[in-house]
Design a protein around this motif. Sequence first.
Motif, short mmCIF file in Angstrom:
data_model
loop_
_atom_site.label_atom_id
_atom_site.label_comp_id
_atom_site.label_asym_id
_atom_site.label_seq_id
_atom_site.Cartn_x
_atom_site.Cartn_y
_atom_site.Cartn_z
N ASP A 204 0.86 -1.18 0.00
CA ASP A 204 0.00 0.00 0.00
C ASP A 204 0.90 1.23 0.00
OD1 ASP A 204 -1.72 2.18 0.80
OD2 ASP A 204 -3.15 0.69 1.57
N MET A 205 0.64 2.16 -0.92
CA MET A 205 1.45 3.37 -1.00
C MET A 205 1.37 4.24 0.26
SD MET A 205 3.48 4.06 -3.47
CE MET A 205 3.99 3.25 -5.00
N ARG A 206 0.35 4.05 1.05
CA ARG A 206 0.27 4.81 2.28
C ARG A 206 1.36 4.43 3.27
NH1 ARG A 206 -6.15 3.92 3.05
NH2 ARG A 206 -5.44 1.88 2.30
N ALA A 207 1.99 3.28 3.04
CA ALA A 207 3.09 2.85 3.91
C ALA A 207 4.44 3.35 3.42
CB ALA A 207 3.12 1.32 3.98
N LEU A 208 4.46 4.05 2.28
CA LEU A 208 5.74 4.41 1.67
C LEU A 208 6.54 5.39 2.52
CD1 LEU A 208 7.57 4.08 -0.80
CD2 LEU A 208 6.42 6.07 -1.80
N LYS A 209 5.91 6.46 2.98
CA LYS A 209 6.64 7.49 3.72
C LYS A 209 7.33 6.90 4.96
CE LYS A 209 6.08 11.87 6.20
NZ LYS A 209 5.12 12.91 6.67
N GLY A 210 6.59 6.16 5.78
CA GLY A 210 7.17 5.58 6.97
C GLY A 210 8.27 4.59 6.66
#
Length: 218
Positions: A204-210
């Motif tokens: 999931d791209m929402r996990a990219l920053k972390g």
Amino acid sequence: MVIFDCNGVLVDSEPLVAEVVSREFMRAGFALTPEIVARYFTGRRPADMFADVEIAAGRRLPPNFATVLTNEILKRFRADLRVTAHAAHALAWLRGPKCVASSSGIDRIRLSLETTGLLRFFEPFLFSASEVRHGKPAPDLFLHAAARMRVDARNCIVVEDSPVGVAAGVAAGMRVIGFAGGSHAGPAMLEQLRAAGANVVITDMRALKGTIIDLRGW
């Protein structure tokens, strides 16, 4: 710096490409199904795919095959290409230099990003494997991108969705995030990306920053 592959990472293109490539090979008299295209050629340069097919078949492709195929892919992208879920959100929050390094030609990279509204995050930092001697899984493209961006390869993080792309990042001495969130990525893809050397695999791209923050701290 973060180096993004384009197809299957930023844009959900791989099923579209497999369908078009298979259809055009069939029209030219080469029996390649979408499943074969996806299995053996995902993440690789068109020129390398053409060479492998010609060797396996023992005959040449039509002289205009590359041009016809490119035009058909671009036509399909204009009609049906979609951005990867949450990619724009992830890019908006990502700080520091970033670029795109893809096995596709530069026209296809630019169209893909324009069509999905992502070009603004990367222009003019777009790099194609047609600019280097060896395509993925060789490290040439990623090393070329790092050199052009004037960043040490050891300070780069690659985001890739294919085993050959992950292998290229590892060979370049970069840390690699495997992305298995595209519509083409089945359950086996996570293990394939790990086996190719990905430091971390996300779906999931929402996990990219972390994930990037964590890798930068290694």
